[in-house]
Design a protein around this motif. Sequence first.
Motif, PDB file in Angstrom:
ATOM      1  N   THR A   1       0.818  -1.214   0.000  1.00  0.00           N
ATOM      2  CA  THR A   1       0.000   0.000   0.000  1.00  0.00           C
ATOM      3  C   THR A   1       0.857   1.272   0.000  1.00  0.00           C
ATOM      4  O   THR A   1       0.451   2.290   0.555  1.00  0.00           O
ATOM      5  N   ALA A   2       1.995   1.178  -0.649  1.00  0.00           N
ATOM      6  CA  ALA A   2       2.855   2.351  -0.828  1.00  0.00           C
ATOM      7  C   ALA A   2       3.125   3.086   0.487  1.00  0.00           C
ATOM      8  O   ALA A   2       3.158   4.315   0.531  1.00  0.00           O
ATOM      9  N   CYS A   3       3.314   2.324   1.543  1.00  0.00           N
ATOM     10  CA  CYS A   3       3.668   2.887   2.859  1.00  0.00           C
ATOM     11  C   CYS A   3       2.599   3.806   3.448  1.00  0.00           C
ATOM     12  O   CYS A   3       2.917   4.755   4.177  1.00  0.00           O
ATOM     13  N   VAL A   4       1.341   3.554   3.126  1.00  0.00           N
ATOM     14  CA  VAL A   4       0.230   4.254   3.779  1.00  0.00           C
ATOM     15  C   VAL A   4      -0.665   3.151   4.338  1.00  0.00           C
ATOM     16  O   VAL A   4      -1.087   2.264   3.596  1.00  0.00           O
ATOM     17  N   CYS A   5      -0.925   3.182   5.648  1.00  0.00           N
ATOM     18  CA  CYS A   5      -1.709   2.095   6.228  1.00  0.00           C
ATOM     19  C   CYS A   5      -3.212   2.362   6.072  1.00  0.00           C
ATOM     20  O   CYS A   5      -3.752   3.264   6.709  1.00  0.00           O
ATOM     21  N   PRO A   6      -3.901   1.570   5.236  1.00  0.00           N
ATOM     22  CA  PRO A   6      -5.338   1.816   5.051  1.00  0.00           C
ATOM     23  C   PRO A   6      -6.156   1.439   6.283  1.00  0.00           C
ATOM     24  O   PRO A   6      -7.285   1.907   6.427  1.00  0.00           O
ATOM     25  N   LEU A   7      -5.591   0.627   7.163  1.00  0.00           N
ATOM     26  CA  LEU A   7      -6.365   0.224   8.349  1.00  0.00           C
ATOM     27  C   LEU A   7      -6.653   1.405   9.248  1.00  0.00           C
ATOM     28  O   LEU A   7      -7.713   1.487   9.867  1.00  0.00           O
ATOM     29  N   VAL A   8      -5.705   2.333   9.354  1.00  0.00           N
ATOM     30  CA  VAL A   8      -5.949   3.505  10.197  1.00  0.00           C
ATOM     31  C   VAL A   8      -6.199   4.778   9.398  1.00  0.00           C
ATOM     32  O   VAL A   8      -6.830   5.701   9.895  1.00  0.00           O
TER      33      VAL A   8
ATOM     34  N   PRO B   1      -7.636  13.521   4.365  1.00  0.00           N
ATOM     35  CA  PRO B   1      -7.277  13.019   3.034  1.00  0.00           C
ATOM     36  C   PRO B   1      -7.721  11.564   2.849  1.00  0.00           C
ATOM     37  O   PRO B   1      -7.745  10.798   3.814  1.00  0.00           O
ATOM     38  N   CYS B   2      -8.102  11.208   1.632  1.00  0.00           N
ATOM     39  CA  CYS B   2      -8.460   9.818   1.342  1.00  0.00           C
ATOM     40  C   CYS B   2      -7.161   9.023   1.247  1.00  0.00           C
ATOM     41  O   CYS B   2      -6.306   9.293   0.399  1.00  0.00           O
ATOM     42  N   ALA B   3      -7.014   8.053   2.126  1.00  0.00           N
ATOM     43  CA  ALA B   3      -5.781   7.244   2.161  1.00  0.00           C
ATOM     44  C   ALA B   3      -5.546   6.554   0.820  1.00  0.00           C
ATOM     45  O   ALA B   3      -4.418   6.494   0.325  1.00  0.00           O
ATOM     46  N   TRP B   4      -6.632   6.063   0.227  1.00  0.00           N
ATOM     47  CA  TRP B   4      -6.469   5.318  -1.025  1.00  0.00           C
ATOM     48  C   TRP B   4      -6.113   6.227  -2.201  1.00  0.00           C
ATOM     49  O   TRP B   4      -5.507   5.768  -3.164  1.00  0.00           O
ATOM     50  N   GLN B   5      -6.487   7.499  -2.118  1.00  0.00           N
ATOM     51  CA  GLN B   5      -6.046   8.437  -3.151  1.00  0.00           C
ATOM     52  C   GLN B   5      -4.523   8.598  -3.044  1.00  0.00           C
ATOM     53  O   GLN B   5      -3.821   8.605  -4.060  1.00  0.00           O
ATOM     54  N   ILE B   6      -4.023   8.688  -1.819  1.00  0.00           N
ATOM     55  CA  ILE B   6      -2.567   8.827  -1.634  1.00  0.00           C
ATOM     56  C   ILE B   6      -1.865   7.565  -2.139  1.00  0.00           C
ATOM     57  O   ILE B   6      -0.859   7.630  -2.850  1.00  0.00           O
ATOM     58  N   ILE B   7      -2.435   6.413  -1.775  1.00  0.00           N
ATOM     59  CA  ILE B   7      -1.833   5.145  -2.206  1.00  0.00           C
ATOM     60  C   ILE B   7      -1.831   5.076  -3.736  1.00  0.00           C
ATOM     61  O   ILE B   7      -0.822   4.741  -4.365  1.00  0.00           O
ATOM     62  N   TYR B   8      -2.981   5.421  -4.319  1.00  0.00           N
ATOM     63  CA  TYR B   8      -3.121   5.397  -5.782  1.00  0.00           C
ATOM     64  C   TYR B   8      -2.063   6.294  -6.435  1.00  0.00           C
ATOM     65  O   TYR B   8      -1.342   5.869  -7.336  1.00  0.00           O
ATOM     66  N   ASP B   9      -1.969   7.529  -5.938  1.00  0.00           N
ATOM     67  CA  ASP B   9      -1.020   8.477  -6.535  1.00  0.00           C
ATOM     68  C   ASP B   9       0.412   7.956  -6.447  1.00  0.00           C
ATOM     69  O   ASP B   9       1.180   8.054  -7.402  1.00  0.00           O
ATOM     70  N   ARG B  10       0.762   7.393  -5.285  1.00  0.00           N
ATOM     71  CA  ARG B  10       2.131   6.902  -5.123  1.00  0.00           C
ATOM     72  C   ARG B  10       2.405   5.711  -6.042  1.00  0.00           C
ATOM     73  O   ARG B  10       3.500   5.580  -6.589  1.00  0.00           O
ATOM     74  N   LEU B  11       1.395   4.837  -6.197  1.00  0.00           N
ATOM     75  CA  LEU B  11       1.588   3.673  -7.068  1.00  0.00           C
ATOM     76  C   LEU B  11       1.700   4.110  -8.527  1.00  0.00           C
ATOM     77  O   LEU B  11       2.497   3.567  -9.284  1.00  0.00           O
ATOM     78  N   VAL B  12       0.907   5.144  -8.901  1.00  0.00           N
ATOM     79  CA  VAL B  12       1.002   5.663 -10.274  1.00  0.00           C
ATOM     80  C   VAL B  12       2.398   6.247 -10.505  1.00  0.00           C
ATOM     81  O   VAL B  12       3.057   5.947 -11.491  1.00  0.00           O
TER      82      VAL B  12
ATOM     83  N   GLU C   1      -0.396  -3.266  -8.966  1.00  0.00           N
ATOM     84  CA  GLU C   1      -0.443  -3.922  -7.649  1.00  0.00           C
ATOM     85  C   GLU C   1      -1.809  -3.769  -6.983  1.00  0.00           C
ATOM     86  O   GLU C   1      -2.180  -4.550  -6.119  1.00  0.00           O
ATOM     87  N   MET C   2      -2.559  -2.727  -7.406  1.00  0.00           N
ATOM     88  CA  MET C   2      -3.885  -2.518  -6.812  1.00  0.00           C
ATOM     89  C   MET C   2      -4.937  -3.445  -7.422  1.00  0.00           C
ATOM     90  O   MET C   2      -6.077  -3.459  -6.987  1.00  0.00           O
ATOM     91  N   GLU C   3      -4.556  -4.191  -8.446  1.00  0.00           N
ATOM     92  CA  GLU C   3      -5.515  -5.097  -9.088  1.00  0.00           C
ATOM     93  C   GLU C   3      -5.720  -6.377  -8.276  1.00  0.00           C
ATOM     94  O   GLU C   3      -6.764  -7.011  -8.356  1.00  0.00           O
ATOM     95  N   ALA C   4      -4.701  -6.763  -7.533  1.00  0.00           N
ATOM     96  CA  ALA C   4      -4.811  -8.000  -6.738  1.00  0.00           C
ATOM     97  C   ALA C   4      -5.800  -7.793  -5.591  1.00  0.00           C
ATOM     98  O   ALA C   4      -5.833  -6.719  -4.983  1.00  0.00           O
ATOM     99  N   ILE C   5      -6.610  -8.797  -5.316  1.00  0.00           N
ATOM    100  CA  ILE C   5      -7.560  -8.694  -4.199  1.00  0.00           C
ATOM    101  C   ILE C   5      -6.840  -9.065  -2.908  1.00  0.00           C
ATOM    102  O   ILE C   5      -6.292 -10.155  -2.774  1.00  0.00           O
ATOM    103  N   GLU C   6      -6.846  -8.117  -2.008  1.00  0.00           N
ATOM    104  CA  GLU C   6      -6.194  -8.344  -0.710  1.00  0.00           C
ATOM    105  C   GLU C   6      -7.039  -9.344   0.086  1.00  0.00           C
ATOM    106  O   GLU C   6      -8.248  -9.166   0.228  1.00  0.00           O
TER     107      GLU C   6
END
Lengths: 237, 305
Positions: free
Chosen positions: A143-150, A176-187, A194-199
């Motif tokens: 998750t690109a070093c952003v914890c979605p759990l918290v 901020p939306c954590a997943w937007q940050i994760i998305y941006d970092r992965l892009v 990596e976001m295509e795999a089901i966790e």
Amino acid sequence: MKTITQQKPIEEIMQYVDRCKWIHIIGCGTCATLCHTGGKSEVVEMKQRLEASGKKVTGWMVIPTACDELTADALRQEAEAVDKADCILAMTCAIGVQNIAIHLKDVKPVYPGLNTMFIGIEDKPGHFTEVCLQCASCVLGRTACVCPLVRCAKSLFNGPCGGSSDGKCEISPDVPCAWQIIYDRLVETGRLDEMEAIEPVKDWGVSVSGGPRQGDVDAECGIVLSSAEPEATSTKS
Amino acid sequence: MKAGTNLEKILESGRFAVTAEAGPPKGTSAAVIQRKAELLRHCCDAVNITDNQTAIVRMSSLAGCVITKQAGVEPVMQMVVRDRNRLALQADILGAIALGIGNILCLSGDHQKFGNHPQAKGVFDIDSIQLIQMMKKMRDEKKFLNGEEISGDVPIYIGAAANPFADPFEYRVKRLAKKVKAGVDFIQTQAVYDVPRFAKYMKMACDMGLDKKVHILAGVIPIKSLGMARYMRDYVSGVTVPDEIIDRLKGAEKAKEEGVNIILEIIEQIKEIPGIHGIHIMAVGWEDIVSEMVERAGLMPRPVL
């Protein structure tokens, strides 16, 4: 690691110490000082407030790091003032409160003066963000070093919900939306696939839902987890 | 057939489906649901029964579904992961099937902060995509999440939501693909007001071949007033209402009629978008209007299969 704390309302503190006349106050020189919740000036201010309410303060100290084992030494050095007190008011994080309680020579009430909020990092000067739930199965590698759990309000494991808007979470335009940050970092790093795999579903049994956690340090293996008191294992039927 | 529900038959036969939504009451009256079922009976193929929508406590979705079914209308049971952990979700799935409910919609759920118990602990043990995956496993392998055998069949037609209007836009179709990969059978989208954006989303979905793998029903919410349009634009998470719609309602003599006209025009445009297999009308308390809308949209009578 920084433990972020907030002072409890004075009314709640006064309720705790209602039956105590003599009080000893302990602050912490690390996280609580940084948060301006339990450093020297807050401890002195609390002393004045208690005295203004008719309480007697037997003494006060700011332990360098209230969560470590040197707390025992500090309590010994301050024994005279501590012994005279009916209770201790600990203006430290919850770890400090409990550490003080187990290192006291004579059993007496230890009351928390602070609420322990979260484990955070200072991502901007003077601004802290919760970063870790201590879930015992770290997902940061995916998750690109952003914890979605918290950092995601719904602790989602598989991408942003339908409430993500302009980079903000549906719960507040200030969050901020954590997943937007994760998305941006992965892009940015060309890893969006990596976001295509089901966790897979989380094993909460190794963290918050697995009962009290304990661990023993082992020189060869690192921490060895145990879920019960050592003596309890021998008597287990 | 996976569950043999009316909705499944209509979608699998390539017909254009119509679903609607009914919220259970903040109380114990079965009559409230019966009345809504009556209003929706002839104009849609199945009715979604919401699950503590907007995090406000209401009669349970499962109970609402049973009442709807008893009234002769096919329910879609909505299920949010906000209020139940994996044990409770699986237990309710078994119970729903035992009670003859075959369509289940997997949702995250609005955050509890928006509801009437903002101090509640949000569960979020598993997320909506994992819920889809879990249901597929229950149905196809007859196994619980932990791998243990389930006794009896688990016929479920699995649904999920999609919001083409949330951000990041480029990721939205990928998220849909993830739901397809998890095993979803049909999708109901968030309300469409911005048709060009929705068409762009659908183009991306079709380019990925997703329209061949899942049935997508476009969501619509009828607008009752200018105030409602503004409220949805400003306060409802995940909904975007373009300024043209606000301006049209502002200039209209009868905003209520104009609101219906706007939605009917949107439905006309939606019907032409490749990959759309139906519409989902969320009347949010205005169930009386649904039958008129479906009629005027040329979607009556509903097929009997």
